[in-house]
Design a protein around this motif. Structure first.
Motif, mmCIF file in Angstrom:
data_model
loop_
_atom_site.group_PDB
_atom_site.id
_atom_site.type_symbol
_atom_site.label_atom_id
_atom_site.label_comp_id
_atom_site.label_asym_id
_atom_site.label_seq_id
_atom_site.Cartn_x
_atom_site.Cartn_y
_atom_site.Cartn_z
ATOM 1 N N SER A 293 46.941 -9.970 1.533
ATOM 2 C CA SER A 293 46.408 -10.625 0.335
ATOM 3 C C SER A 293 44.914 -10.880 0.505
ATOM 4 N N ARG A 294 44.218 -10.947 -0.617
ATOM 5 C CA ARG A 294 42.772 -11.198 -0.551
ATOM 6 C C ARG A 294 42.485 -12.552 0.077
ATOM 7 N N ALA A 397 53.390 -8.818 -6.534
ATOM 8 C CA ALA A 397 53.675 -7.683 -7.417
ATOM 9 C C ALA A 397 52.678 -6.549 -7.174
ATOM 10 N N ASP A 398 51.434 -6.909 -6.946
ATOM 11 C CA ASP A 398 50.414 -5.894 -6.661
ATOM 12 C C ASP A 398 50.685 -5.223 -5.316
ATOM 13 N N ASP A 405 52.723 3.175 -4.545
ATOM 14 C CA ASP A 405 51.724 4.136 -5.016
ATOM 15 C C ASP A 405 51.395 5.118 -3.897
ATOM 16 N N SER A 406 52.331 5.998 -3.644
ATOM 17 C CA SER A 406 52.204 6.972 -2.554
ATOM 18 C C SER A 406 53.065 8.184 -2.879
ATOM 19 N N ASP A 407 52.629 9.333 -2.410
ATOM 20 C CA ASP A 407 53.463 10.532 -2.553
ATOM 21 C C ASP A 407 54.688 10.464 -1.660
ATOM 22 N N TYR A 408 54.641 9.582 -0.667
ATOM 23 C CA TYR A 408 55.705 9.496 0.328
ATOM 24 C C TYR A 408 56.607 8.296 0.070
#
Length: 478
Positions: A293-294, A397-398, A405-408
């Motif tokens: 987290s930021r 959630a992010d 968010d990955s091809d794998y």
């Protein structure tokens, strides 16, 4: 220097068809430590013919599954007695730290042998179901001749994830080890002979890409079981699709470790050092994207940097070594290319970088990148080396969105003070295996494989045995 001049085909040591050799080079010293014959397409033809004859005419598929399981159990006992030799051989040929070889490279294949031997004693080969016109027998039969094509990073683990269930199922097998790591397969061949597995049931031919593609395309092969890169998997899957040949593809990964804000960082770092850097980072399951987290980003970056800096880099035969060399010079160049790309795209190496730790050996400095965006190459592509990226997220959630968010979709992990909540996170991440406050260690009793570009099918568990069986329905009247 170790020298082999034969191949294991048809239950015997036979002269190769060609004169080519494979030089096994120590990743630590860059010296040639062994030479073995390089298999040719003609050698693959001979190996497939032996496996085909053993399947079509030999006793192995006609034994009961329990009888085959007993033989696999005998192989496990023999393997157990040679674990130390196997661990040392794998460290010699590919640079795995000896502690990792003793912890995983040798023991985990033994665990798979024992698991499938036990499973085969009770696995249902036939069952009766009610049908429209009377009882129907649903029968499971071996798929046939299997081509097992394995990589260099965990050679015995990958061989056994295919060989153990294939043998219990009643298949015959042609194994093609990677040219970087042929030595461990010679030890395995010796054990197979000692265990009394019938001639032709297991054949082993180390070879390069041309002979490997010839094996995949061979009309005498009924199923291909492959572990390796996604690019090679696509090629193999295409050939199998054209021929309507069964295949199992265990491919790459770019797994994310989500560190939630309630995570105890000192505790997590001890586990993440293995989850992210095992086998010098040369593992498809490595958690190489660290999501923080930021609000705790700088703290997490510092903790990971300290963890990586605390790893001893050096001779893989030294028990104190945590990270050894990469398997080959080309692999070092590939990994250094990714480090260079990360710097060019604006990520900051807070540990490591392009300075090599030693003048000799295929070593790369273990590297941690901060300031990473998930669209960068170092976050998208499988590096297969000791390179970690720390990626910030806004909220939970992010974090789940970035992980997905990955091809794998091979594996992943979440680190939290609330394990039940961790399971809830795990259910939202699209991967084949997952760990809560741990790395999923590929338990032999549970299926292993990936979503998306991480592969097709599953290995291990009852599902892994079923992958080597065909289903037959037998209906009858009267």
């Amino acid at each position: 220097m170790l020298q082999h001049d034969t191949l294991f085909i048809g239950g015997d040591w036979v002269a190769p068809a060609g004169t080519g050799t494979i030089e096994v080079i120590s990743p630590h010293s860059e010296e040639v430590v062994a030479r073995v014959p390089e298999g040719t397409p003609a050698d693959m033809d001979r190996a497939v013919a032996a496996a085909r004859d053993a399947f079509d005419n030999g006793p192995w598929p006609r034994m009961t599954m329990a009888e085959r399981a007993a033989v696999v159990g005998r192989l496990a006992d023999i393997y157990d007695s040679r674990q130390g030799e196997m661990a040392e051989t794998i460290t010699l040929e590919m640079g795995s730290p000896i502690t990792f070889s003793q912890l995983a490279q040798a023991p985990q294949p033994l665990g798979m042998l024992r698991y499938f031997a036990e499973l085969g004693r009770t696995f249902p080969v036939e069952e009766e179901r009610p049908g429209l016109f009377g009882p129907v027998i649903v029968r499971r039969e071996p798929v046939g001749v299997v081509a097992a094509i394995v990589p260099w990073n965990v050679p015995q683990f990958v061989i056994m994830s295919k060989l153990a269930p294939a043998l219990v199922a009643g298949c015959t097998v042609v194994i093609k080890p990677a040219p970087e790591t042929p030595l461990d397969s010679y030890l395995l061949a010796e054990m197979i002979k000692e265990a009394g597995i019938p001639a032709g049931v297991v054949n082993i031919v180390a070879a390069g890409r041309e002979a490997g593609e010839h094996l995949v395309s061979h009309p005498g092969v009924d199923k291909v079981a492959f572990t390796g890169s996604t690019a090679a998997g696509r090629r193999i899957g295409g050939i199998c699709g054209e021929q309507l040949k069964r295949c199992t593809l265990e491919l790459g990964g770019k797994s994310a470790a989500i560190i939630l804000d309630d995570c105890d960082l000192p505790s997590a770092m001890g586990f993440l050092s293995m989850a992210s850097l095992l086998n010098n980072g040369q593992a498809c399951v490595a958690q190489t994207r660290i999501l923080a987290s930021r609000g705790r980003y700088d703290e997490v970056v510092q903790a990971i940097a300290d963890m990586v800096s605390g790893q001893q880099v050096g001779d893989p035969s030294d028990p104190a070594t945590g990270i050894g060399p990469l398997v080959a010079e080309r692999q070092r160049e590939r990994v250094e290319g990714y480090i260079r790309s990360g710097i060019e795209e604006g990520a900051k190496p807070v540990v490591g970088g392009l300075d090599r730790p030693f003048d000799r050996g295929w070593y790369v400095a273990p590297t941690v990148f901060a300031g990473v965006d998930n669209d960068m190459r170092i976050a998208r592509e499988e590096i297969f080396g000791p390179v970690l990226t720390v990626i910030p997220y806004q909220d939970e959630a992010d974090a789940i969105r970035i992980a997905n968010d990955s091809d794998y979709g091979l594996t992943g992990s979440v680190w939290t003070a609330d394990p039940d909540h961790g399971v809830a996170v795990a259910r939202q991440v699209r991967t084949g295996t997952y760990g809560v406050n741990m790395m999923n260690t590929m338990d032999p009793n549970t299926p292993f494989g990936g979503f998306k570009a991480s592969g097709i099918g599953r290995e291990l568990g009852p599902e892994g045995l079923s992958a080597y069986l065909e289903y037959k329905s037998i209906a009858r009247l009267g």
